[in-house]
Structure formats: C-alpha cells, structure tokens
Enzyme design. Structure first.
Site, PDB file in Angstrom:
ATOM      1  N   GLU A   1       0.831  -1.210   0.000  1.00 53.71           N
ATOM      2  CA  GLU A   1       0.000   0.000   0.000  1.00 53.71           C
ATOM      3  C   GLU A   1       0.868   1.263   0.000  1.00 53.71           C
ATOM      4  O   GLU A   1       0.575   2.224  -0.716  1.00 53.71           O
ATOM      5  CB  GLU A   1      -0.954   0.001   1.189  1.00 53.71           C
ATOM      6  CG  GLU A   1      -1.974  -1.127   1.197  1.00 53.71           C
ATOM      7  CD  GLU A   1      -2.853  -1.222  -0.043  1.00 53.71           C
ATOM      8  OE1 GLU A   1      -3.008  -0.207  -0.777  1.00 53.71           O
ATOM      9  OE2 GLU A   1      -3.392  -2.313  -0.296  1.00 53.71           O
TER      10      GLU A   1
ATOM     11  N   CYS B   1      -0.093  -4.741  -9.439  1.00 56.01           N
ATOM     12  CA  CYS B   1       0.389  -5.753 -10.362  1.00 56.01           C
ATOM     13  C   CYS B   1      -0.805  -6.490 -10.974  1.00 56.01           C
ATOM     14  O   CYS B   1      -1.724  -6.876 -10.252  1.00 56.01           O
ATOM     15  CB  CYS B   1       1.298  -6.734  -9.627  1.00 56.01           C
ATOM     16  SG  CYS B   1       1.891  -8.080 -10.669  1.00 56.01           S
TER      17      CYS B   1
END
Length: 143
Positions: free
Chosen positions: A131, A141
């Site tokens: 984060e 991703c």
C-alpha cells in the site's frame, strides 16, 4: 519520503503496530512512528455489510496529516471493502500521502485455521509495504 506515521484505526493491536514500525523502517529506509491519536471508524461502517468503506477512511485520514507526516498509514483490525469488491486488504492514494491496511483477512482464524501471530506480522508488513508503494506511484500488479 522522509517519515512514515502509523495511525491506529479503531482498536488496532498495539503489539502489531510496534512490530510493523521496524519492518517498514528496514524496507523503506526512513523512520516510522506510531501516532498517539486514533481515527474513529464508525462513520465508515456500512450497516448491511458490517464492513468499513476504506475509501471513506482514506478521505477522513487527510485531517490527520501533519506537515512532517511524509506518509500516513492507517492500520485497523476491521473488515474493509470498496463497492466493486467483496473485501480489500487495504487501499492507498496512488501518488498520495495516505494508505490504509487491515489485519482482518490476514488472520488465519478468518479461514478456520489456528492463529499464527508470526505469519500475521509477515503478512501485515507485506500488505503495508504494498500500500505504501502505491503512494509512491507503484501501480497494482496485474498478475
């Protein structure tokens, strides 16, 4: 980034916050400190879902930013969601100052398994790093 501040949200586990700080310091190479205030999650509760809207928590975290905050990471034990997903482990402002992460679904007990505090600490460090990476401009991703 010059500093990472951890903001407890609700009844966050103090021992988890204490172990998260050094892990983030090692990963990002900047100091990490636990803020002495807590964010009340109650306004972000969705009563029917019994979950907390992470986007609303991020918005409310803005008022906790200080000039020296660098990055502000909210840490909670509550179940988080966004409207398009059943749940989330966390959420961040892409290239912003705030991120939030939850230990709720990182806990073995949620899946009917025995508790494993060491695994929980590892999972929390990874989720927090992911984060915070988004606040630095790293995109999710696709894999």
């Amino acid at each position: 980034m010059s500093l990472i501040q951890l903001l407890p949200i609700g009844e966050a586990d103090v021992s988890l916050l204490s172990s998260l700080g050094p892990a983030l310091e090692a990963e990002f190479g900047v100091p990490c400190e636990v803020r002495g205030v807590k964010l009340d999650p109650a306004p972000s509760l969705h009563p029917e879902r019994q979950q907390y809207l992470s986007t609303d928590i991020l918005r409310r975290m803005q008022s906790y930013l200080m000039p020296n905050s660098g990055r502000l990471l909210g840490v909670t034990s509550l179940d988080l969601y966004i409207p398009t997903l059943t749940f989330v482990f966390g959420e961040a402002q892409l290239e912003g100052s705030c991120a939030v992460v939850s230990t709720y679904r990182l806990r073995q007990e949620v899946y009917g398994l025995p508790p494993d505090n060491e695994l929980l600490r590892l999972r929390l460090a990874k989720a927090a790093g992911q984060e915070l990476g988004q606040t630095l401009g790293l995109a999710e991703c696709g894999d």
